[in-house]
Design an enzyme around this catalytic site. Structure first.
Site, PDB file in Angstrom:
ATOM      1  CG  HIS A 132       8.230   0.941   8.591  1.00 53.87           C
ATOM      2  ND1 HIS A 132       9.653   0.528   8.324  1.00 53.87           N
ATOM      3  CD2 HIS A 132       8.136   1.310  10.051  1.00 53.87           C
ATOM      4  CE1 HIS A 132      10.420   0.599   9.523  1.00 53.87           C
ATOM      5  NE2 HIS A 132       9.500   1.021  10.576  1.00 53.87           N
ATOM      6  CB  CYS A 140      -5.297  13.774   3.399  1.00 58.81           C
ATOM      7  SG  CYS A 140      -5.147  15.616   3.329  1.00 58.81           S
ATOM      8  CB  CYS A 144      -8.370  15.921   5.644  1.00 59.24           C
ATOM      9  SG  CYS A 144      -8.868  14.930   4.392  1.00 59.24           S
ATOM     10  CB  CYS A 245      -6.785  15.001  -0.153  1.00 56.29           C
ATOM     11  SG  CYS A 245      -7.893  14.543   0.880  1.00 56.29           S
TER      12      CYS A 245
HETATM   13  C1  BJW Z   1      18.974 -10.453   3.349  1.00 56.89           C
HETATM   14  C2  BJW Z   1      19.094 -10.765   2.280  1.00 56.89           C
HETATM   15  C3  BJW Z   1      18.532 -12.165   1.982  1.00 56.89           C
HETATM   16  C4  BJW Z   1      19.651  -9.135   2.262  1.00 56.89           C
HETATM   17  N1  BJW Z   1      18.212 -12.961   2.775  1.00 56.89           N
HETATM   18  N2  BJW Z   1      18.498 -11.418   4.365  1.00 56.89           N
HETATM   19  C5  BJW Z   1      15.626   5.567  19.352  1.00 56.89           C
HETATM   20  C6  BJW Z   1      16.884   5.309  19.011  1.00 56.89           C
HETATM   21  C7  BJW Z   1      17.421   6.370  17.925  1.00 56.89           C
HETATM   22  C8  BJW Z   1      16.729   6.573  17.121  1.00 56.89           C
HETATM   23  C9  BJW Z   1      15.294   6.512  17.073  1.00 56.89           C
HETATM   24  C10 BJW Z   1      14.808   6.036  18.271  1.00 56.89           C
HETATM   25  N3  BJW Z   1      13.465   6.083  18.080  1.00 56.89           N
HETATM   26  C11 BJW Z   1      13.168   6.461  16.821  1.00 56.89           C
HETATM   27  C12 BJW Z   1      14.298   7.215  16.133  1.00 56.89           C
HETATM   28  C13 BJW Z   1      14.474   7.560  14.851  1.00 56.89           C
HETATM   29  C14 BJW Z   1      14.381   6.920  13.931  1.00 56.89           C
HETATM   30  C15 BJW Z   1      15.418   5.911  13.740  1.00 56.89           C
HETATM   31  O1  BJW Z   1      15.247   4.506  13.838  1.00 56.89           O
HETATM   32  N4  BJW Z   1      16.565   6.437  13.277  1.00 56.89           N
HETATM   33  C16 BJW Z   1      17.679   5.249  13.426  1.00 56.89           C
HETATM   34  C17 BJW Z   1      18.262   5.184  11.755  1.00 56.89           C
HETATM   35  C18 BJW Z   1      18.934   5.678  14.192  1.00 56.89           C
HETATM   36  N5  BJW Z   1      12.912   6.175  13.751  1.00 56.89           N
HETATM   37  C19 BJW Z   1      11.889   6.801  13.366  1.00 56.89           C
HETATM   38  O2  BJW Z   1      11.964   8.053  13.014  1.00 56.89           O
HETATM   39  C20 BJW Z   1      10.490   6.088  13.429  1.00 56.89           C
HETATM   40  N6  BJW Z   1       9.606   6.814  14.032  1.00 56.89           N
HETATM   41  C21 BJW Z   1       9.523   6.828  15.218  1.00 56.89           C
HETATM   42  O3  BJW Z   1      10.033   5.998  15.936  1.00 56.89           O
HETATM   43  O4  BJW Z   1       8.651   7.817  15.671  1.00 56.89           O
HETATM   44  C22 BJW Z   1       8.774   8.223  17.097  1.00 56.89           C
HETATM   45  C23 BJW Z   1      10.072   9.233  17.331  1.00 56.89           C
HETATM   46  C24 BJW Z   1      10.631   9.987  16.183  1.00 56.89           C
HETATM   47  C25 BJW Z   1      11.844  10.544  16.267  1.00 56.89           C
HETATM   48  C26 BJW Z   1      12.583  10.112  17.634  1.00 56.89           C
HETATM   49  C27 BJW Z   1      12.057   9.627  18.707  1.00 56.89           C
HETATM   50  C28 BJW Z   1      10.896   8.852  18.423  1.00 56.89           C
HETATM   51  C29 BJW Z   1      10.168   5.915  11.956  1.00 56.89           C
HETATM   52  C30 BJW Z   1      10.933   5.136  11.055  1.00 56.89           C
HETATM   53  C31 BJW Z   1      10.581   4.962   9.726  1.00 56.89           C
HETATM   54  C32 BJW Z   1      11.360   4.212   8.773  1.00 56.89           C
HETATM   55  N7  BJW Z   1      11.039   4.236   7.357  1.00 56.89           N
HETATM   56  C33 BJW Z   1      11.703   3.580   6.255  1.00 56.89           C
HETATM   57  C34 BJW Z   1      10.903   3.844   5.103  1.00 56.89           C
HETATM   58  C35 BJW Z   1       9.611   3.505   4.802  1.00 56.89           C
HETATM   59  C36 BJW Z   1       9.193   3.897   3.471  1.00 56.89           C
HETATM   60  C37 BJW Z   1       9.592   3.270   2.411  1.00 56.89           C
HETATM   61  O5  BJW Z   1       9.872   2.081   2.142  1.00 56.89           O
HETATM   62  O6  BJW Z   1      10.041   4.091   1.607  1.00 56.89           O
HETATM   63  O7  BJW Z   1      11.372   2.236   6.530  1.00 56.89           O
HETATM   64  S1  BJW Z   1      13.522   3.801   6.423  1.00 56.89           S
HETATM   65  C38 BJW Z   1      13.876   2.113   5.950  1.00 56.89           C
HETATM   66  O8  BJW Z   1      14.277   1.300   7.089  1.00 56.89           O
HETATM   67  C39 BJW Z   1      12.416   1.506   5.800  1.00 56.89           C
HETATM   68  C40 BJW Z   1      12.719   0.149   6.276  1.00 56.89           C
HETATM   69  O9  BJW Z   1      11.641  -0.615   6.756  1.00 56.89           O
HETATM   70  C41 BJW Z   1      13.482   0.433   7.428  1.00 56.89           C
HETATM   71  C42 BJW Z   1      14.422  -0.795   7.921  1.00 56.89           C
HETATM   72  O10 BJW Z   1      15.121  -1.254   6.906  1.00 56.89           O
HETATM   73  P1  BJW Z   1      15.536  -2.805   6.872  1.00 56.89           P
HETATM   74  O11 BJW Z   1      14.087  -3.340   6.527  1.00 56.89           O
HETATM   75  O12 BJW Z   1      16.180  -3.379   7.977  1.00 56.89           O
HETATM   76  O13 BJW Z   1      16.345  -2.837   5.575  1.00 56.89           O
HETATM   77  P2  BJW Z   1      17.947  -2.530   5.469  1.00 56.89           P
HETATM   78  O14 BJW Z   1      18.357  -2.311   4.162  1.00 56.89           O
HETATM   79  O15 BJW Z   1      18.472  -1.910   6.332  1.00 56.89           O
HETATM   80  O16 BJW Z   1      18.661  -3.903   5.636  1.00 56.89           O
HETATM   81  C43 BJW Z   1      18.389  -5.116   4.941  1.00 56.89           C
HETATM   82  C44 BJW Z   1      18.770  -6.450   5.545  1.00 56.89           C
HETATM   83  O17 BJW Z   1      18.650  -7.664   4.859  1.00 56.89           O
HETATM   84  C45 BJW Z   1      20.216  -6.542   5.707  1.00 56.89           C
HETATM   85  O18 BJW Z   1      20.631  -6.853   7.042  1.00 56.89           O
HETATM   86  C46 BJW Z   1      20.854  -7.452   4.884  1.00 56.89           C
HETATM   87  O19 BJW Z   1      22.080  -8.133   5.182  1.00 56.89           O
HETATM   88  C47 BJW Z   1      19.778  -8.392   4.664  1.00 56.89           C
HETATM   89  N8  BJW Z   1      19.677  -9.206   3.396  1.00 56.89           N
HETATM   90  N9  BJW Z   1      19.520  -9.661   1.382  1.00 56.89           N
HETATM   91  C48 BJW Z   1      18.495 -12.606   4.230  1.00 56.89           C
HETATM   92  N10 BJW Z   1      18.562 -12.418   0.535  1.00 56.89           N
END
Ligand code: BJW
Length: 350
Positions: A132, A140, A144, A245
């Site tokens: 990510h 940009c 670009c 940019c």
């Molecule tokens: C602990 C703990 C401790 C706490 N010890 N554990 C297929 C099906 C359905 C939808 C889609 C699909 N393919 C694509 C999509 C759309 C979309 C998507 O996934 N949507 C779903 C939500 C349904 N995906 C996208 O759009 C992606 N792009 C893509 O696939 O492009 C092609 C495409 C587009 C559209 C349609 C189809 C294809 C891009 C995804 C980008 C995600 N971006 C973010 C922001 C990044 C920038 C930023 O940081 O600001 O990434 S969103 C956010 O979620 C961030 C994270 O990396 C990501 C994942 O979250 P993560 O890391 O799992 O955090 P949490 O908070 O969810 O969980 C924390 C965990 O830690 C919990 O389990 C806690 O219990 C645990 N925890 N403390 C151990 N101490």
């Protein structure tokens, strides 16, 4: 499958995991925000995941960027600062230790905070794939091709200086009590309905206001949930005041992170595809992720198809998705568990 507490891991489970780890060559770790939570950085989907009381996805999204790039930059400036002030925790160091001893180890990280790199995992070693992006890379926004890597400058410009965010962000429209939780999805929904109501020619894609939501109520629209007041979240920052940019000079710079609806970096995805096309995978570690975001949420099953056994490390049982009988499930704090299961004496010798 055992479900121990962090301070009291089930010895049988740990021992069978360690045995498998010792015999493993190709290891994949799928990492999420929970890895950095012990360093004090908020996760995305926990109760502390609001930014100044607002849904982070309002700002961390293409819609948020179109609406108010200043607000997005304020959000990311804070994130950059918080990440720089945080320190890697024992979970990061345990993974780095594993990477040193197991050359076939690859971390697929959703985290953008740079903590794993600061713990010593070289981003150019091939052992770390940033799915990510990275808070400290800029690109940009117009595409670009300009990229500025490892930019730690703070503030990036005067309006993004520390202390200015809080004063600017919560603007008019938020009245008393808890501000309504708004989301990018809501704004997209409102825009879609207004486009339908006004027709393509009259519709102008801008910042939605409480007024924008009114026609939906009049039509009795129930597809989109409209809160009583859509808060006027505005940074008050003009585009001219933000970083531009330097190459094309036509577009703003943006944080080089991946928002919903955007594709993951092509080169990284090619590497990931190759990983799952190569030989057998011995072990897949799924650490601190809710496994809700795709395509990463599908990687564990891809690893299983390559023969991987799976070990989960998560604070919450609900985020251990469809575990199999012979998975290892280590529930608790990654900063406590990973050092115990990965770097205990003798564990990593092959
Ligand atoms: C602990 C703990 C401790 C706490 N010890 N554990 C297929 C099906 C359905 C939808 C889609 C699909 N393919 C694509 C999509 C759309 C979309 C998507 O996934 N949507 C779903 C939500 C349904 N995906 C996208 O759009 C992606 N792009 C893509 O696939 O492009 C092609 C495409 C587009 C559209 C349609 C189809 C294809 C891009 C995804 C980008 C995600 N971006 C973010 C922001 C990044 C920038 C930023 O940081 O600001 O990434 S969103 C956010 O979620 C961030 C994270 O990396 C990501 C994942 O979250 P993560 O890391 O799992 O955090 P949490 O908070 O969810 O969980 C924390 C965990 O830690 C919990 O389990 C806690 O219990 C645990 N925890 N403390 C151990 N101490």
């Amino acid at each position: 499958m055992s479900q121990p507490t962090p301070s009291n891991l089930d010895p049988t489970s740990v021992s069978s995991f360690r045995k498998h780890l010792t015999n493993s060559t190709r290891i994949i770790a799928i990492l999420g925000a929970g890895l950095s939570a012990p360093s004090g950085l908020p996760t995305f989907r926990s109760t502390n995941a609001l930014w100044h009381n607002h849904d982070v996805f309002l700002v961390a999204s293409p819609a948020g960027w179109r609406r108010d790039p200043g607000l997005v930059w304020q959000f990311y400036s804070e994130r950059r600062r918080d990440a720089r002030r945080a320190s890697p925790n024992p979970a990061h160091y345990a993974l780095v230790e594993l990477a040193k001893r197991k050359k076939g180890f690859v971390a697929l990280s959703q985290n953008v905070d740079g903590l794993l790199q600061r713990a010593g995992l070289d981003g150019n070693s091939g052992q770390l794939k940033l799915l990510h992006g990275n808070l400290f890379d800029l690109s940009c926004a117009g595409g670009c091709g300009y990229v500025d890597r490892d930019n730690f400058v703070d503030p990036l410009c005067d309006v993004l200086a520390e202390g200015r965010t809080r004063a600017n962000v919560l603007g008019a429209g938020v009245q008393g009590g808890r501000p309504p939780k708004v989301s990018a999805l809501l704004f997209e929904g409102i825009a879609a309905k207004n486009r339908k109501i006004l027709g393509e020619e009259k519709f102008a894609d801008g910042a939605p206001t409480a007024g924008d939501a009114a026609p939906l109520r009049e039509l009795g629209e129930d597809v989109v949930r409209v809160p009583d007041a859509v808060p006027e979240l505005h940074s008050g920052i003009e585009k001219e005041e933000l970083p531009w940019c330097p190459r094309c000079k036509e577009h703003l710079l943006r944080p080089r992170v991946v928002w919903f609806g955007e594709s993951l970096p092509e080169d990284i995805m090619a590497d990931v595809d190759a990983l799952f096309e190569e030989d057998k995978i011995d072990l897949c570690l799924v650490i601190g992720t809710s496994s809700k975001v795709w395509p990463t949420a599908g990687f564990c099953d891809q690893a299983r198809k390559r023969g991987a056994k799976v070990a989960w490390v998560n604070m919450g049982a609900d985020d251990v998705k469809s575990p199999r009988q012979d998975d290892w499930v280590f529930l608790g704090d990654a900063a406590v568990i990973l050092p115990q299961i990965l770097v205990a004496e003798g564990v990593l010798q092959t």
